[in-house]
Design an enzyme around this catalytic site. Structure first.
Site, PDB file in Angstrom:
ATOM      1  N   GLU A 200     -20.782   9.363 -34.062  1.00 11.48           N
ATOM      2  CA  GLU A 200     -20.512   8.078 -34.699  1.00 11.48           C
ATOM      3  C   GLU A 200     -20.432   8.218 -36.205  1.00 11.48           C
ATOM      4  O   GLU A 200     -20.876   9.211 -36.790  1.00 11.48           O
ATOM      5  CB  GLU A 200     -21.572   7.046 -34.309  1.00 11.48           C
ATOM      6  CG  GLU A 200     -22.978   7.386 -34.716  1.00 11.48           C
ATOM      7  CD  GLU A 200     -23.978   6.387 -34.161  1.00 11.48           C
ATOM      8  OE1 GLU A 200     -23.689   5.751 -33.136  1.00 11.48           O
ATOM      9  OE2 GLU A 200     -25.065   6.246 -34.747  1.00 11.48           O
ATOM     10  N   ARG A 297     -40.833   1.233 -25.739  1.00 12.11           N
ATOM     11  CA  ARG A 297     -42.240   1.630 -25.771  1.00 12.11           C
ATOM     12  C   ARG A 297     -42.865   1.122 -27.057  1.00 12.11           C
ATOM     13  O   ARG A 297     -42.196   0.521 -27.903  1.00 12.11           O
ATOM     14  CB  ARG A 297     -42.361   3.152 -25.721  1.00 12.11           C
ATOM     15  CG  ARG A 297     -41.526   3.838 -26.826  1.00 12.11           C
ATOM     16  CD  ARG A 297     -41.786   5.313 -26.915  1.00 12.11           C
ATOM     17  NE  ARG A 297     -40.824   6.019 -27.738  1.00 12.11           N
ATOM     18  CZ  ARG A 297     -40.828   6.064 -29.063  1.00 12.11           C
ATOM     19  NH1 ARG A 297     -41.753   5.403 -29.740  1.00 12.11           N
ATOM     20  NH2 ARG A 297     -39.911   6.752 -29.727  1.00 12.11           N
TER      21      ARG A 297
END
Length: 656
Positions: A200, A297
């Site tokens: 990217e 998380r």
């Protein structure tokens, strides 16, 4: 609420989970590898069980073994912390099948956000902005090289299953793409078992801003404001703060909504972090941030969010996992002051931040308060293991303003004592005091641009510290001599016990052979009316001195000056290794690690600076290069072999 919890993790996060669980009245169950049998988190837990050898793949990553312990110990739930199994959908499913609650999101959400390419496609459908690039499945090197050229350099290669900067490479030129791709794929395979990558556009002047999100099982999703994690090195976060400097109410609302939309798109439950990259060249704006990834998380930097919200995120995790509703709505939340966290690591900033291991001869922190928090997983006398992340502690400061929080953190770091493994404590203090950073003029490249100013380049040893160490060694020897004489004389005082260097013929001087940071030096020790002094040939010892910490070790002293360590010991010719006599062409292991690749063979001619091998240690790869031009005369190691720090690996001889 649960009555017991098994913590499927280690170190400071295990200690931190135990603290909250105990406050909630829960029985705490630790699991540990052989290397962690005497670790602080094992000592803190109510119960502890061995689960395998030191390598994580044979212990902390063996979900079936952890579930066996959970069953035998009668654990109600398993908290995975971060890292290891925390984002493993198969483990979360196995917990459900075993009838034990996984304190985390549903497996479907972990899978949806676990692969960066799929995650970007998913959030795009939810109208969350993403960075331009190739997020597809094709992994042919020629195809990826072509796509990178079409995107336009610089580009980022990123592991689709990655995190923490592993499997990530910035590429500025087309000619460098193939080598960077191979390195990223190899590192990704080693770290995640998945070599796939995406490519990217690299955002110039990037700011790394992330949103803490929380969701319950009843459809409520909120964000707990942002954290700025832009101070990074090798894509690893170093210092984090909340709220983000320069953040406006408009941008916070837009970014917060994007984070909530991303969480809703995957049916999220529990604590998560949606990470954005922002173009900071013109400040933070509502149309210049892009989704990077979602960490399903708890994050290492969660304490700064706790500091500005007054919430305990681990407690919220337990309550949500137990089926409770979030006790607040978005409008009930407000930011209280400013908080900054520094990650204190066992690493050497003056040697390229190489990980450092060994015994902590001294570890002392300032006293905690409602404005200063220390999260650590080790104590004085413990060993920093080569098998895991080299974090010693997180130091978190809270203040009414950003300047106050940074001042409080810098002061705390200045009063922190770490001796044994090298640490980045002095580097962190310098970061907190850096004028440009304090003024809010920074991005993710700030550290790399300012390494010298931050004390993170090779420097001569500090003469004042070396002199202090020399005097301390002399004092140590004198005390031992007096003690031995006292024993020999039955304790009766003697005029010969005096240690003032007195003699009838004027000033007394003696030579003192030393090893200072491994460098052989003959110091000159003198006594006059003012007392003892030390001269170091070739080094100017500044007059007067400020107070220094001196720590005794098994083979000398460590002198600490604002966190910087100087090792001083008496030189013993019998200790000299013959390898050191002509070490100009000897390449040694810079740390305990695993040789993952060799690029040369015996008899091959190499140039100075040519890459010879790669050693992997503490989750990162480190390239070894030729110290001189010549011929490879010896290769003493094989790819895949573990090697201790200082081991002889490759020898470069004179060219034919």
């Amino acid at each position: 609420m649960f009555s017991s919890v098994l913590i499927a993790n280690r170190g400071e996060i295990a200690c931190r989970i135990i603290r909250t669980a105990r406050r909630l009245g829960m029985r705490t169950i630790a699991v540990h590898s052989d290397a962690d049998a005497d670790a602080l988190f094992v000592r803190d837990a109510d119960e502890a069980y061995a689960i395998g050898p030191a390598p994580a793949r044979e212990s902390y990553l063996v979900g079936s073994r952890i579930l066996e312990v959970a069953r035998d110990a009668g654990a109600d739930c398993i908290h995975p912390g971060y890292g290891f199994l925390s984002e493993n959908a198969e483990f979360a499913e196995a917990c459900a099948k075993a009838g034990v609650t996984f304190v985390g999101p549903p497996p479907s959400a972990i899978r949806a956000m676990g692969l960066k390419d799929a995650a970007k496609t998913l959030v795009e459908r939810a109208r969350v902005p993403v960075v331009p690039g190739y997020h597809g499945h094709k992994q042919d090197p020629a195809f990826l090289r072509e796509r990178a050229a079409n995107i336009g350099f610089p580009v980022l290669i990123k592991a689709v299953a990655g995190g923490g900067g592993k499997g990530m490479r910035r590429v500025d030129r087309l000619i460098d793409f193939e080598e960077a791709l191979l390195g990223a794929q190899r590192e990704a395979a080693n770290a995640f078992g998945d070599p796939r990558v995406l490519v990217e556009k690299y955002v110039r002047s990037p700011r790394h801003v992330e949103m803490q999100v929380f969701a319950d099982r009843h459809g409520n999703v909120v964000h707990l404001f942002e954290r700025d994690c832009s101070l990074q090195r090798r894509h690893q976060k170093v210092l984090e703060e909340a709220p983000a400097p320069g953040m406006t109410a408009e941008v916070r609302a837009a970014m917060g909504q994007a984070a909530v939309d991303a969480a809703r798109a995957v049916g999220y439950v529990g604590a998560g972090t949606v990470e954005f990259i922002a173009d900071g060249s013109n400040g933070l704006t509502a149309d210049s941030f892009f989704f990077m990834e979602m960490n399903t998380r708890l994050q290492v930097e969660h304490p700064v969010t706790e500091a500005i919200t007054g919430l305990d995120l681990v407690e919220l995790q337990f309550r949500v996992a137990a089926g409770e509703r979030l006790p607040f709505a978005q409008g009930d939340l407000a930011i209280q002051g400013h908080a900054v966290e520094a990650r204190l690591y066992a690493e050497d900033p003056e040697r390229g931040f190489l990980p450092s291991t060994g015994r902590l001869w001294a570890l002392r922190f300032p006293e905690e308060s409602d404005r200063l928090r220390i999260d650590t997983g080790v104590a004085e006398g413990d060993e920093v293991s080569p098998f895991y992340d080299p974090m010693i502690a997180k130091v978190i400061a809270h203040g009414d303003t950003r300047a106050q929080a940074l001042d409080r953190l810098a002061d705390a770091l200045a009063r922190t004592v770490v001796a044994g493994p090298r640490s980045n404590v002095a580097f962190l203090e310098a970061l907190c005091r850096a004028p440009e950073f304090r003024a809010g003029r920074f991005d993710t490249g700030f550290i790399d641009r300012n390494l010298e100013a931050l004390g993170a380049t090779a420097r001569p040893f500090p003469a004042a510290a070396a002199a202090a160490g020399a005097l301390a060694l002399v004092g140590q020897a004198v005390r031992r001599s007096i003690a031995a004489a006292a024993v020999a004389s039955g304790g009766a005082p003697s005029p010969w016990d005096a240690a003032d260097g007195f003699q009838l013929s004027g000033e007394r001087q003696i030579g003192l052979p030393l090893l200072i940071e491994g460098e052989r030096l003959d110091a000159v020790l003198g006594w006059d009316a003012e007392g003892p002094s030390v001269e170091l040939p070739g080094h100017a010892v500044p007059p007067g001195s400020h107070e220094l910490d001196i720590v005794e070790t098994e083979d000398g002293l460590i002198v600490l000056d604002h966190g910087r360590q100087t090792h001083v010991r008496l030189f013993d010719a019998l200790d000299m290794s013959f390898d050191e006599a002509d070490a100009g062409g000897v390449v040694k292991a810079p740390m305990h690690g695993k040789v993952v690749a060799l690029f040369v063979t015996e008899g091959e001619t190499v140039e100075k600076g040519q890459k010879l091998a790669i050693v992997e240690a503490m989750k990162m790869e480190h390239a070894l290069v030729a110290p001189r031009a010549g011929v490879v005369t010896e290769i003493a190691v094989e790819a895949g072999q573990q090697t201790p720090e200082g081991a002889r690996l490759i020898v470069i001889g004179d060219p034919d």
